[in-house]
Every structure is written in structure tokens, then in C-alpha cells.
Scaffold this motif. Structure first.
Motif, short mmCIF file in Angstrom:
data_model
loop_
_atom_site.label_atom_id
_atom_site.label_comp_id
_atom_site.label_asym_id
_atom_site.label_seq_id
_atom_site.Cartn_x
_atom_site.Cartn_y
_atom_site.Cartn_z
N ILE A 190 40.81 37.42 46.06
CA ILE A 190 40.51 36.02 45.78
C ILE A 190 40.06 35.85 44.34
O ILE A 190 40.44 34.90 43.64
CB ILE A 190 39.44 35.50 46.77
N ASN A 191 39.28 36.80 43.84
CA ASN A 191 38.81 36.74 42.46
C ASN A 191 39.98 36.84 41.47
O ASN A 191 40.03 36.14 40.45
CB ASN A 191 37.82 37.87 42.21
N LEU A 192 40.97 37.68 41.79
CA LEU A 192 42.13 37.84 40.91
C LEU A 192 42.96 36.56 40.80
O LEU A 192 43.66 36.36 39.81
CB LEU A 192 43.01 38.98 41.42
N SER A 193 42.87 35.71 41.82
CA SER A 193 43.71 34.51 41.85
C SER A 193 43.40 33.56 40.69
O SER A 193 44.20 32.68 40.38
CB SER A 193 43.52 33.77 43.17
N ARG A 194 42.27 33.73 40.03
CA ARG A 194 41.90 32.82 38.96
C ARG A 194 42.57 33.16 37.62
O ARG A 194 42.51 32.36 36.68
CB ARG A 194 40.38 32.78 38.79
N TYR A 195 43.21 34.30 37.55
CA TYR A 195 43.84 34.71 36.30
C TYR A 195 45.27 34.16 36.21
O TYR A 195 46.00 34.12 37.19
CB TYR A 195 43.84 36.23 36.17
N ARG A 196 45.65 33.75 35.00
CA ARG A 196 46.92 33.08 34.77
C ARG A 196 48.11 33.90 35.25
O ARG A 196 49.06 33.34 35.81
CB ARG A 196 47.07 32.75 33.29
N VAL A 197 48.07 35.21 35.06
CA VAL A 197 49.21 36.04 35.41
C VAL A 197 49.52 35.99 36.91
O VAL A 197 50.64 36.23 37.33
CB VAL A 197 48.97 37.50 34.95
N PHE A 198 48.49 35.66 37.70
CA PHE A 198 48.68 35.63 39.16
C PHE A 198 48.96 34.22 39.67
O PHE A 198 49.10 34.02 40.88
CB PHE A 198 47.43 36.18 39.86
N MET A 213 37.63 44.07 49.48
CA MET A 213 39.06 43.94 49.15
C MET A 213 39.48 42.48 49.14
O MET A 213 40.17 42.02 48.21
CB MET A 213 39.88 44.73 50.17
N ALA A 214 39.08 41.73 50.17
CA ALA A 214 39.42 40.31 50.22
C ALA A 214 38.78 39.55 49.06
O ALA A 214 39.43 38.69 48.44
CB ALA A 214 38.94 39.71 51.55
N ALA A 215 37.55 39.90 48.73
CA ALA A 215 36.87 39.23 47.62
C ALA A 215 37.57 39.51 46.29
O ALA A 215 37.70 38.61 45.45
CB ALA A 215 35.41 39.68 47.56
#
Length: 266
Positions: free
Chosen positions: A233-241, A228-230
């Protein structure tokens, strides 16, 4: 004279006589008043005192174990024991230091052949549980003392900085050695090792109170929380976030890092 000076004060007291008890070595103090050995003989003596203390803490409990008892069991003078550890609480700092280094070495070896971030993070957390397993029975005594925010034993204190810096550096390696690191915002990547160390502190707190066999509930917590934590963190690289990421960075910088003593992050 050094033994007499140690006898005429309580276990928690320190003084110049402690450092005067140097066993013929040119050493300086470590953070928190611990002596830093610089010869094989002095390192062996320090290790003997620490190992003896850990055994007595297990057998008698932390509160009932005195520095005099530790010195007697180790076969050294009381003044010599105080030279290496200026108060009983710094034996726990020594325990933190040693276990943190053991954990880092074990985790590095285990994750050497994988670049998957989630797997590397889980390996690092499970490695801590395996390294700490022999000390679980009396860990609650240590962490009860460490829970005092004014205590030098707090994992957030300046005195705990050496062990904490070692752990944060390990989580920096967890991230930087992964396939995720090149994809992250650079500033967030710089802050994440401290955040991952805080995640470890949550695991440690759960582990302290876990009475299941082989702390299985803590291990299951790690197995379920790490992916879940990974993913987050992975989602943070997308512009929308990106707006959420900026808000998260602000919270970390303004409210979390200032509480961690001498943080490793500049």
C-alpha cells in the motif's frame, strides 16, 4: 396466543405473529428481521436471549439448539424470543453485530497512541483474534452456514451490512489515523477500507480451521502478512506504480465491491 403461534411452526419460520409479540415497547425491525430495542429493559431482554443462545450453541451445537430451548433457558416466552430474533439464524447475526462492535471498541483503544499504518493494521487484526477467541470452538458451525452465498449469514450479504459497515469504518480509521493516509491517492484511499476488510475475511477463514494452541498459526500469519500488505500500500504512492494502482482500482471497483452487498463505499 403468541406462544401458541410459535409452537405451531418450525424454528426457521417467521410471521406477523412474531412482531405482534412485542413486550410493550415501541420498536422497529433491524435489517434481516431483527427487532431493535429502544428501552433498557428490552435491550436487556435481547442481550439475555443472545447470551443464552451463544452458551447453548457452545454446549449443544448450533443444529441441536432450538428457539424453544433458548427461550426456556432464558426464562422468556417463545413468542418473545421470536420477537427479538425472527429466526434462529438471526441470533448469529446478533452475534456478528455484538462481536463487531466489541472488536471496533477494543481496536480503537489499542491503536490510539500510534500513527504507524502497519502497526495500526496489525493491532486491528490481532484485536479481532482476541475478541473472537472465546467463540473459536463453535465458530466452524457458524461459518459453514455463512459460506452459502445465498445465506443471509454470509458476510457479503445485505443482511450482514450493519456489522460489515462497522468493520469497514474501523479500517477507515486505521488508515485515516495513520501517517500514510495523507500520502495516498485519494480515490485509492477511499477504496482501501473495504479491501482491508477483505484481508480480515482471509484471516477469519484461516482462523476457523486453525487448531493450534491459542490459534498461534493465525497470529503468525497476521504478524507476517501485515507488514507485507502495508509495504504494498505504501508503494502505491510512488509515480512509477501509478499504472498498476489504476489497474488495481479498476479491479476493485468492477469485481470486488459489487460482491459485497450494500458496500460502504459510494
Amino acid at each position: 396466543m403468541d406462544d401458541l403461534a410459535a409452537t405451531n411452526r418450525t424454528d426457521g419460520e417467521t410471521g406477523a405473529a412474531d412482531l405482534a409479540a412485542a413486550p410493550g415497547t415501541d420498536t422497529g425491525p433491524m435489517p434481516g428481521g431483527r427487532a431493535q430495542p429502544k428501552t433498557d429493559k428490552s435491550e436487556a431482554t435481547r442481550a439475555l436471549i443472545l447470551e443464552t443462545a451463544m452458551r447453548l450453541f457452545q454446549e449443544r451445537g448450533y443444529e441441536k439448539t432450538t428457539m424453544r430451548a433458548i427461550a426456556t433457558e432464558a426464562g422468556v416466552s417463545v413468542g418473545n424470543a421470536y420477537y427479538y430474533f425472527s429466526a434462529k439464524e438471526f441470533l448469529i447475526q446478533g452475534f456478528y453485530d455484538r462481536m463487531t462492535h466489541d472488536h471496533a471498541a477494543d481496536a480503537r483503544q489499542r491503536m490510539a497512541h500510534t500513527r504507524d499504518f502497519a502497526e495500526r493494521l496489525q493491532i486491528a487484526l490481532v484485536s479481532w483474534l482476541d475478541t473472537a477467541a472465546p467463540y473459536h470452538e463453535f465458530a466452524a458451525q457458524f461459518f459453514r452456514t455463512a459460506a452459502d452465498p445465498t445465506s443471509s449469514l454470509s458476510p457479503f450479504s445485505d443482511e450482514s451490512h450493519p456489522a460489515r459497515a462497522t468493520a469497514v469504518e474501523l479500517f477507515r480509521e486505521v488508515l485515516q489515523g495513520s501517517d500514510l493516509a495523507p500520502k495516498l491517492d485519494a480515490e485509492l484511499g477511499e477504496l482501501l477500507p473495504d479491501v482491508l476488510w477483505l484481508h480480515l475475511m482471509i484471516v477469519v477463514l484461516y482462523w476457523v480451521f486453525d487448531r493450534t494452541e491459542d490459534t498461534e498459526r493465525t497470529r503468525e500469519f497476521v504478524r507476517r502478512s501485515t507488514p507485507m500488505a502495508a509495504r504494498l500500500i505504501n508503494l502505491s504512492r510512488y509515480r512509477v506504480f501509478r499504472p498498476i494502482v489504476r489497474d488495481a482500482k479498476g479491479l476493485i471497483q468492477d469485481f470486488i465491491l459489487p460482491t459485497i452487498g450494500k458496500t460502504a463505499v459510494k
